[in-house]
Design a protein around this motif. Sequence first.
Motif, mmCIF file in Angstrom:
data_model
loop_
_atom_site.group_PDB
_atom_site.id
_atom_site.type_symbol
_atom_site.label_atom_id
_atom_site.label_comp_id
_atom_site.label_asym_id
_atom_site.label_seq_id
_atom_site.Cartn_x
_atom_site.Cartn_y
_atom_site.Cartn_z
ATOM 1 N N UNK A 241 0.825 -1.219 0.000
ATOM 2 C CA UNK A 241 0.000 0.000 0.000
ATOM 3 C C UNK A 241 0.855 1.263 0.000
ATOM 4 N N UNK A 242 2.137 1.097 0.368
ATOM 5 C CA UNK A 242 2.950 2.280 0.607
ATOM 6 C C UNK A 242 2.275 3.154 1.675
ATOM 7 N N UNK A 243 1.840 2.496 2.705
ATOM 8 C CA UNK A 243 0.988 3.133 3.720
ATOM 9 C C UNK A 243 1.724 4.167 4.564
ATOM 10 N N UNK A 244 1.076 5.294 4.758
ATOM 11 C CA UNK A 244 1.377 6.151 5.914
ATOM 12 C C UNK A 244 0.055 6.183 6.677
ATOM 13 N N UNK A 245 0.081 5.835 7.965
ATOM 14 C CA UNK A 245 -1.162 5.786 8.724
ATOM 15 C C UNK A 245 -1.305 4.436 9.394
ATOM 16 N N UNK A 246 -2.552 4.113 9.767
ATOM 17 C CA UNK A 246 -2.794 2.870 10.522
ATOM 18 C C UNK A 246 -3.913 2.080 9.843
ATOM 19 N N UNK A 247 -3.713 0.780 9.720
ATOM 20 C CA UNK A 247 -4.746 -0.096 9.162
ATOM 21 C C UNK A 247 -4.926 -1.292 10.102
ATOM 22 N N UNK A 248 -6.056 -1.974 9.951
ATOM 23 C CA UNK A 248 -6.287 -3.177 10.752
ATOM 24 C C UNK A 248 -6.716 -4.294 9.810
ATOM 25 N N UNK A 249 -6.019 -5.420 9.924
ATOM 26 C CA UNK A 249 -6.268 -6.532 9.006
ATOM 27 C C UNK A 249 -6.950 -7.658 9.764
ATOM 28 N N UNK A 250 -8.079 -8.099 9.230
ATOM 29 C CA UNK A 250 -8.826 -9.198 9.855
ATOM 30 C C UNK A 250 -8.418 -10.515 9.201
ATOM 31 N N UNK A 251 -8.104 -11.497 10.037
ATOM 32 C CA UNK A 251 -7.687 -12.818 9.542
ATOM 33 C C UNK A 251 -8.666 -13.892 9.987
ATOM 34 N N UNK A 252 -8.871 -14.869 9.103
ATOM 35 C CA UNK A 252 -9.596 -16.093 9.466
ATOM 36 C C UNK A 252 -8.559 -17.188 9.660
#
Length: 389
Positions: A241-252
């Motif tokens: 993503x080339x992320x700046x910031x915060x993300x949350x990833x949901x896993x099964x």
Amino acid sequence: MKTIGIFGGGQLGSMLTQSIFKLGGNVCIYDESKNSVCSRQVAKFYQGSYHDETNLQEFNSNCDILTYEFENIPYTTVSKFSDKTIPNSNILKICQNRIYEKQFLQNHNLPIVRHIIIENEHELEEQLRAFSFPLILKSAKGGYDGKSQYIFNSEAEFKLLATQIINNPRFFPAVAEEKISLSKEVSCIIAQTQDGNIINFPIIENVHHDNILEYSICPARINTELSKTIIQYSTQIVKAFNLIGLIVIEFFLSTNSPKSDLSIDNTHIFINEIAPRPHNSGHLTIKACNLSQFDVLARILLNMPCNQPELILSGSICMINIFGESFLNNPNGNLNFQNCALSKNLIDLNIYGKTQAKLGRKMGHLTVNHIDAMSAIELAKISKASLSS
Ligand code: ADP
Ligand code: MG
């Protein structure tokens, strides 16, 4: 000090506001509803449609940096201000559409549940018949808390609702996913600072009821190897993503399902979805960690340094959601704090102040700390029940 503009004024925006205030920042909120949670706490509150150009421009002109607390803010609204939006609007575009999200994960060789894309209502019946039951049918856009999705265990179940779905063209495009047997659900909160430092929280375990998050537990009851792999996948997403910031990833996690690319100790890992913002499962970080998910995002928005967050409590932490039911089950339509508020293990009680209690609506949460997960879960459930006793 900088002013951070937040699209959306719900509980996530409210908790983020508190973290920004703690660092001396200012906050402007933009929301369609004048009664949103943040309207009680923020002086600069803009109420208006997400398509009201004049109002949006005025909001923007008062803010140095923009962010969003909810992925269902129209992309066209946010993309107008892409030069100062964190996370960038392209990430929002992908995360707010299940089809784009799955394509993105597939393109990066990340494991996802077997699925098909259904472009329109005309294709629905034929495509579902060719797929296999049980399945979950999800609208590509606009869903949250299990809304805009249907679980069909058999073709007979689907037939009962087929006409209703076909008569709602706004439901499409959609995806149908194989309904897998879940052994656990977990989430990984991960962020990248403006100077490229990638940080993550301990993995959190999530238990859903009727497809809505009921409670979360930290640390998740998974082994170290699994935890490392989940962080590795999450880091891969941050980089892609080339992320700046915060993300949350949901896993099964599944011990009994068709193979994903990766299996550890016979556990198959699938990525369910990505939230480009703080997440309900991360509310326990407010008291359980030295920096909460909101503190981390606030620091990134204000371009301040940020370390890896650490758990500051021993044992287990459980956050349980308080829904409209807890209010409606009381004769006076309010909560009874008498028994619950006295427990020393109750480390956080947060009622969002929403004006109307509805079934399934998230009205607040509480967090408890106990020696192990079973005791923490039990106490969280008892404390919640006592609110409507
Ligand atoms: P939302 O955006 O509403 O959170 P999700 O896609 O995360 O929608 O689905 C909500 C919950 O429904 C999941 O956390 C999980 O418990 C259940 N669920 C969703 N998809 C599947 C699936 N393919 N197999 C089994 N359970 C699923
Ligand atoms: Mg989800």
